[in-house]
Design an enzyme around this catalytic site. Structure first.
Site, short mmCIF file in Angstrom:
data_model
loop_
_atom_site.label_atom_id
_atom_site.label_comp_id
_atom_site.label_asym_id
_atom_site.label_seq_id
_atom_site.Cartn_x
_atom_site.Cartn_y
_atom_site.Cartn_z
CB THR A 192 -0.80 -0.02 1.32
OG1 THR A 192 -1.60 -1.18 1.32
CG2 THR A 192 -1.63 1.21 1.53
NE ARG A 220 -7.76 -8.74 2.25
CZ ARG A 220 -6.79 -7.83 2.29
NH1 ARG A 220 -6.71 -6.89 1.37
NH2 ARG A 220 -5.88 -7.86 3.24
N GLY A 222 -9.38 -5.03 2.84
CA GLY A 222 -8.29 -5.04 3.82
C GLY A 222 -8.40 -3.89 4.81
CG ASP A 223 -4.72 -2.53 6.43
OD1 ASP A 223 -4.67 -3.13 5.34
OD2 ASP A 223 -3.76 -1.84 6.85
CB THR A 243 2.07 -0.98 4.36
OG1 THR A 243 2.17 -1.78 3.18
CG2 THR A 243 3.42 -0.97 5.07
N GLY A 244 0.94 -3.89 4.74
CA GLY A 244 1.16 -5.30 5.05
C GLY A 244 -0.15 -6.05 5.17
N GLY A 246 -3.42 -6.86 5.93
CA GLY A 246 -4.49 -6.02 6.46
C GLY A 246 -5.29 -6.68 7.57
N1 ASP Z 1 -2.58 -3.55 3.70
C1 ASP Z 1 -2.98 -3.91 2.38
C2 ASP Z 1 -4.10 -4.88 2.43
O1 ASP Z 1 -4.14 -5.71 3.32
C3 ASP Z 1 -1.91 -4.48 1.53
C4 ASP Z 1 -0.52 -3.99 1.78
O2 ASP Z 1 -0.26 -2.96 2.31
O3 ASP Z 1 0.40 -4.68 1.44
O4 ASP Z 1 -4.91 -4.86 1.54
#
Ligand code: ASP
Length: 332
Positions: A192, A220, A222-223, A243-244, A246
């Site tokens: 993200t 789906r 995410g966060d 990020t990561g 979610g």
């Molecule tokens: N946080 C984002 C999600 O879960 C993806 C990401 O940041 O890598 O959709």
């Protein structure tokens, strides 16, 4: 003093005693630690290497004395428009049925916020999120409703996925025939852009936009479009974004948690570290569970922290413009 009066007096006495004990801690009661870095304002930080180009555009707004909210919107639009980016905007990877669905949110110094989720086929979800914030009484619109809203406000539909992304997805699909097999999450299939800024007037804002977890299940979310999870701003205290993975961020209301830790006096980096540790404590299996937080407080202090190494962020201040490796809890 009559009985009633005495009781009222007693109640008031208790209430003020409680207030004295539970007085909310303020950011001014800072916990000293070695991670505090206070650059001159304005300051903009954003996730990952793509943050460098995004910061450049945000900086143009901030340098001209513009508002943080305009800077973060302009900044992340850079990444949304970058068709070589596979994790943000319509150049992103699709879900497992080939649909690129976009999530974004934005929050300003007055705690006004807007979000879109599960939105397909628009170049700038962040600007649609801002339009939700400014033109509706709502915070979040999703799916077809969000798309209809965007069309009503004159945003143009664009095609996705890109040809080359579709080709890659078809190959992935051939190799993943199970209906619910877990798509991998690693440094290649997510990222993200989250951006936080404090302007010359000392006001904070943030923005967050993504195409989400590559090859996710359809539907789906995410966060990233969830205020409090992917992004949170409290202009009295600070701002944070994530990020990561979610799902892990949502489980601890990640960005809100980071801001509340700053409210309790922690530096931005320390607040991010504590939120990461909370995620780690709540998960038995950490394989592939990468999460990174970024934070910026009212003084312009910034910091980041991640579960695994490899998370970095772009920092731009009047004196600096660089990519910084965040500290992490563990190595891959
Ligand atoms: N946080 C984002 C999600 O879960 C993806 C990401 O940041 O890598 O959709």
């Amino acid at each position: 003093m009559g009985n009633l009066k005495r009781r009222t007096f007693f109640k008031l006495g208790l209430a003020s005693a409680a207030l004295a004990v539970f007085k909310p801690s303020r950011a001014s009661q800072l916990i000293e630690d070695s991670t505090r870095v206070t650059p001159p304002k304005p300051v903009v930080i954003s996730t990952w290497k793509h943050g460098l180009a995004a910061n450049e555009n945000a900086w143009k707004v901030l340098q001209a004395g513009g508002k943080a909210i305009d800077a973060v919107e302009k900044g992340v639009r850079t990444t949304e428009a970058d068709m070589s980016n596979r994790s943000v905007g319509i150049g992103g990877r699709p879900d497992r049925y080939g649909h690129v669905t976009l999530d974004a949110c934005i929050m300003d110094e007055k705690s006004k916020c807007g979000a879109v989720a599960y939105l397909e086929g628009f170049m700038h979800p962040i600007t649609i999120a801002r339009t939700v914030m400014e033109k509706t009484p709502h915070v979040m619109l999703a799916g077809d409703g969000a798309a209809d809203f965007a069309l009503d406000y004159g945003f143009k539909k664009v095609k996705s996925p890109l040809k080359e992304v579709k080709k890659e997805w078809k190959e992935w699909k051939k190799a993943h025939t199970e209906k619910f097999d877990k798509p991998e999450i690693n440094s290649e299939n997510h990222d993200t852009i989250g951006m936080l800024a404090i302007d010359a007037d000392g006001n904070l804002s943030g923005a967050c936009t993504t195409s989400g977890w590559g090859y996710k299940l359809p539907g789906r979310i995410g966060d990233s479009p969830i205020i409090g999870a992917g992004l949170f701003v409290d202009n009295e205290i600070g701002a944070a974004c994530a990020t990561g993975l979610g799902e892990a961020v949502i489980r601890i209301a990640g960005s809100h948690t980071v801001v509340e830790l700053m409210r309790n006096g922690h530096s931005p980096e320390d607040a991010c570290r504590l939120a990461v540790e909370r995620i780690i404590a709540k998960h038995d299996d950490l394989s592939g569970l990468q999460v990174g937080f970024l934070a910026l407080n009212k003084n312009g202090e910034y910091g980041g922290y991640s579960v695994y190494n490899g998370f970095n962020f772009a920092l731009t201040t009047p004196n600096q413009n660089e990519l910084i490796d965040a500290k992490s809890n563990r190595n891959w």
